[in-house]
Design a protein around this motif. Structure first.
Motif, PDB file in Angstrom:
ATOM      1  N   ARG A   1       0.849  -1.194   0.000  1.00  0.00           N
ATOM      2  CA  ARG A   1       0.000   0.000   0.000  1.00  0.00           C
ATOM      3  C   ARG A   1       0.886   1.245   0.000  1.00  0.00           C
TER       4      ARG A   1
ATOM      5  N   TYR B   1      -2.623   4.041  -3.482  1.00  0.00           N
ATOM      6  CA  TYR B   1      -2.522   2.926  -4.427  1.00  0.00           C
ATOM      7  C   TYR B   1      -2.345   1.658  -3.593  1.00  0.00           C
TER       8      TYR B   1
ATOM      9  N   HIS C   1      -2.312  -2.592  -3.638  1.00  0.00           N
ATOM     10  CA  HIS C   1      -2.139  -3.762  -4.504  1.00  0.00           C
ATOM     11  C   HIS C   1      -2.143  -5.023  -3.649  1.00  0.00           C
TER      12      HIS C   1
ATOM     13  N   SER D   1      -5.485  -4.583  -7.923  1.00  0.00           N
ATOM     14  CA  SER D   1      -4.959  -3.289  -7.483  1.00  0.00           C
ATOM     15  C   SER D   1      -6.013  -2.224  -7.693  1.00  0.00           C
TER      16      SER D   1
ATOM     17  N   GLY E   1      -6.387   2.353  -7.264  1.00  0.00           N
ATOM     18  CA  GLY E   1      -5.741   3.616  -6.944  1.00  0.00           C
ATOM     19  C   GLY E   1      -6.696   4.781  -7.063  1.00  0.00           C
TER      20      GLY E   1
ATOM     21  N   LEU F   1      -9.573   1.557  -0.846  1.00  0.00           N
ATOM     22  CA  LEU F   1      -8.751   2.747  -0.624  1.00  0.00           C
ATOM     23  C   LEU F   1      -9.106   3.499   0.648  1.00  0.00           C
TER      24      LEU F   1
END
Length: 684
Positions: A356, A382, A384, A427, A429, A475
């Protein structure tokens, strides 16, 4: 009377010379004894003998002078008894012996001249005695100095011998006539000399080092005092490793750019044991194929059978166990159905990892003097997730072992696609959850340097997890509004003792979210169903079983009934439903200590311990007799123990750089996260 005075003076001089000689002898003896006791030193015999002879000569001369003076004193007393005066001793004698007047006058002059000569001779003798006494005293002083000089030379000789022993330059005798005991004594003395010299050297070295350190401390303190007096460090202030909304800043506006990286591949289970991070999502323990596929579970229990001809095509040749095909079908065994049966009890392997990255732009401003502050935080995130999945077939034996190893990856991929899962991990973002806050600074003198309290509100602006991915990244906090009440205090006691405490209680509002939920699946009781594709994932590869013939059938009324949840793992459930989730309250406390003047006068080191605890989540919105929503509440109670450090360097009043590292070293149902962060603070 004058002769008596001279006699007394001579007698006193003689006595004084005796006393001086006697005291000098005693002083000489004491010096010799002291030197002999400390260093075993003696005076040369020949020189001592010469000094003794000279001293005896002068003592004899003093005795002669003393006897002559005593004789003259007796003669003077006799003359006084007979009527002589001091002024005319010779004249009276002449009157007794001669009667002639002329002769008397001549005799009188002769007597005066004689008396004058005697007086001059006595004065000369007295001066000579004084010179000899002074010379004797000088000789005694020189003898004492000579003794001391010889003693010093001999002592230096001892030291030189010790140094030679230390340098291992000791020479063995030409002929070894020493006994064994003498050798041991000599070796022991040699070792003692070496040890003593080493101790003396170390002692001098330690004293020198201590003096140098003391001098350096004094110089450093003088520099610090001069700098303080000139106001060089008046702009320094302490700022603990608190969240941005609790940080102190000296001017009107405060902005910060923060970079953060988090890594985790392991986690702590419900009992605090270490496990893979994927088990936070999939649960603990071994996961079998039948645990995530209802079709595989029913095949393993014998409640359904797999299809043997499902692929439409041209004509084919019948095979054993396969009914004669129609002209529009290919009669082939169902490989997926065979795999669901043969691999039902095989374990699945999952391996996950999280990376992260976050870049946050934060701003705060005082709106009422320097007491009330408001601000906001805008993070860009972001995230993942890496997840691997496979069916373990290495322990398969028998005629189907090769086929199972070949079909396993195809089967697992087909199962996830049938469930609507298109990706493992993934992922994401974008903008994270935005935070708004307001706080009040309280000024208290003495040992409390800073005291702040306030409120922060976190808006769910970050992207939520999707149900199309297994362990999908998100997020923010998952889609919940959060309100937190916080307070912090910074103590100021000494440069190395500046404790601080930060506490926060966070409450989250309920939210309606889509989640995968295990559903109760019951066999149909009426109608015709050539397969069970509408009831479960990969259900098109299985058929109902007739209760009487135990053959595959499409008539539901005659089929063997079944009822079970499609899975025991919510993350891979076949069905998606909307549920109401209320996260449990969360409490945080951070305790630390700040060290001033670390590495640099403008450097600060902060060591802290962070404890977090979160209560169970509550899930509502679905009937519990049809949906197993209780599984969504498992492993939602969390405990985290975090230890960390942060180093800050203040360039001037307005600019400060921070760098820190933190690690979750214990807990329950949390990831073992390693976090590295840095920040640049600027105020204006």
């Amino acid at each position: 009377m004058k002769s008596i005075k001279r006699y007394l003076v001579i007698l006193a001089l003689g006595f004084f010379s005796d006393v001086c000689a006697h005291e000098l002898d005693h002083e000489l003896d004491r010096e010799v004894n002291n030197d002999d006791q400390g260093e075993q030193i003696s005076v040369d015999d020949e020189q001592q003998e010469a000094q003794d002879q000279e001293r005896a000569y002068w003592e004899q001369e003093l005795r002669k002078v003393r006897e002559q003076a005593e004789q003259e004193a007796r003669n003077e007393e006799a003359r006084q008894e007979e009527g002589y005066t001091e002024a005319e001793p010779v004249q009276q004698e002449v009157q007794i012996s001669f009667s002639d007047t002329t002769t008397k006058e001549r005799k009188k002059q002769t007597s005066k001249q004689k008396w004058k000569e005697i007086k001059e001779r006595e004065d000369a003798e007295h001066q000579r005695l004084e010179r000899q006494l002074k010379k004797l005293a000088r000789m005694d002083e020189q003898a004492i100095k000579e003794k001391k000089r010889r003693g010093t030379q001999e002592y230096n000789g001892y030291e030189q011998r010790d140094r030679n022993v230390e340098k291992e330059s000791y020479q063995e005798p030409l002929y070894n006539t020493e006994t064994e005991r003498e050798k041991k004594i000599r070796e022991r003395e040699k070792a003692q000399y070496t040890s003593l010299n080493r101790k003396i050297k170390d002692m001098h070295q330690d004293e020198t080092v201590q003096l140098v350190k003391q001098k350096n401390r004094e110089i450093r303190q003088m520099k610090i005092d001069l700098e303080h007096s000139a106001g060089a460090f008046a702009d320094l202030y302490k700022s603990a490793s608190w969240p941005f909304y609790a940080l102190y800043y000296p001017t009107k506006t405060f902005i910060t750019l923060t970079g953060d990286y988090q890594y985790a591949s392991d986690a702590y289970g419900p009992d605090g044991d270490s496990e893979g991070i994927e088990q936070l999502v999939l649960g603990n323990g071994c996961i079998r194929l039948r645990d995530i596929s209802l079709a595989s579970s029913l095949l393993a229990q014998g409640l359904v059978k797999f299809n043997s001809a499902t692929v439409p095509a041209g004509p084919c040749v019948p095979t054993a166990g396969c009914p004669a095909p129609t002209p529009v079908q290919i009669c082939v065994p169902d490989k997926i159905g065979e795999g669901l049966l043969n691999l039902a009890n095989n374990n699945l392997f999952f391996k996950g990892r999280e990376d992260r990255f976050e870049l946050s732009f934060d701003i705060a401003r005082y709106v009422f003097r320097q007491d009330v502050s408001i601000g906001m935080q805008i993070p860009v995130v972001y995230n993942h997730h890496r997840l691997q999945a496979s069916i373990i077939t290495t322990d398969q034996v028998g005629p189907n072992a090769g086929n199972n190893a070949t079909i396993a990856p195809v089967l697992l991929n087909s199962l996830f696609q049938a469930k609507g899962i298109t990706e493992l991990g993934g992922s994401a973002g974008g903008i994270g959850d935005i935070t708004l806050f307001a706080r009040v600074d309280v000024n208290i003198p003495k040992f409390i340097d800073k005291l702040v309290t306030g409120i922060e509100v976190q808006a769910p602006t970050g992207k939520k997890a999707t149900t199309r991915k297994l362990w999908a990244p998100e997020l923010g906090n998952g889609g919940f509004w959060e309100v937190g009440l916080f307070g912090a205090v910074q103590f100021n006691y000494k440069p190395y003792l500046n404790a601080h405490i930060f506490t926060q209680v966070a409450l989250s509002a309920s939210a309606n979210l889509k989640r995968r939920v295990p559903k109760l699946i019951t066999s149909p009781t009426t109608g015709n169903f050539p397969n069970l594709g509408q009831f479960m994932a990969l259900g098109n590869h299985v058929q109902l079983i007739d209760q009487k013939t135990e053959m595959a059938t499409s008539i539901a009324a005659n089929a063997i009934p079944f009822s079970a949840f499609d899975t025991c793992i919510p993350a891979v459930a076949d069905n998606i439903a909307c549920v109401t989730i209320t996260p449990g309250p969360e409490f945080t406390i951070k305790i630390g200590n700040m060290f001033e003047k670390f590495i640099s006068r403008r450097g600060f080191l902060d060591l802290y311990y962070d404890f977090r605890i979160k209560a169970h989540d509550r899930v509502r919105g679905l009937p519990s007799n049809l949906w197993n929503i209780g599984l969504l509440e498992t492993r939602t109670r969390q405990i985290a123990h975090i230890i960390g450090t942060e180093y800050a360097y203040q360039f001037d009043r307005d600019t400060r750089f921070r760098a820190g590292i933190a690690y979750t070293f214990a807990g329950k149902n949390v990831a073992q996260t390693l976090e590295v962060s840095s920040a640049l603070n600027y105020s204006f």
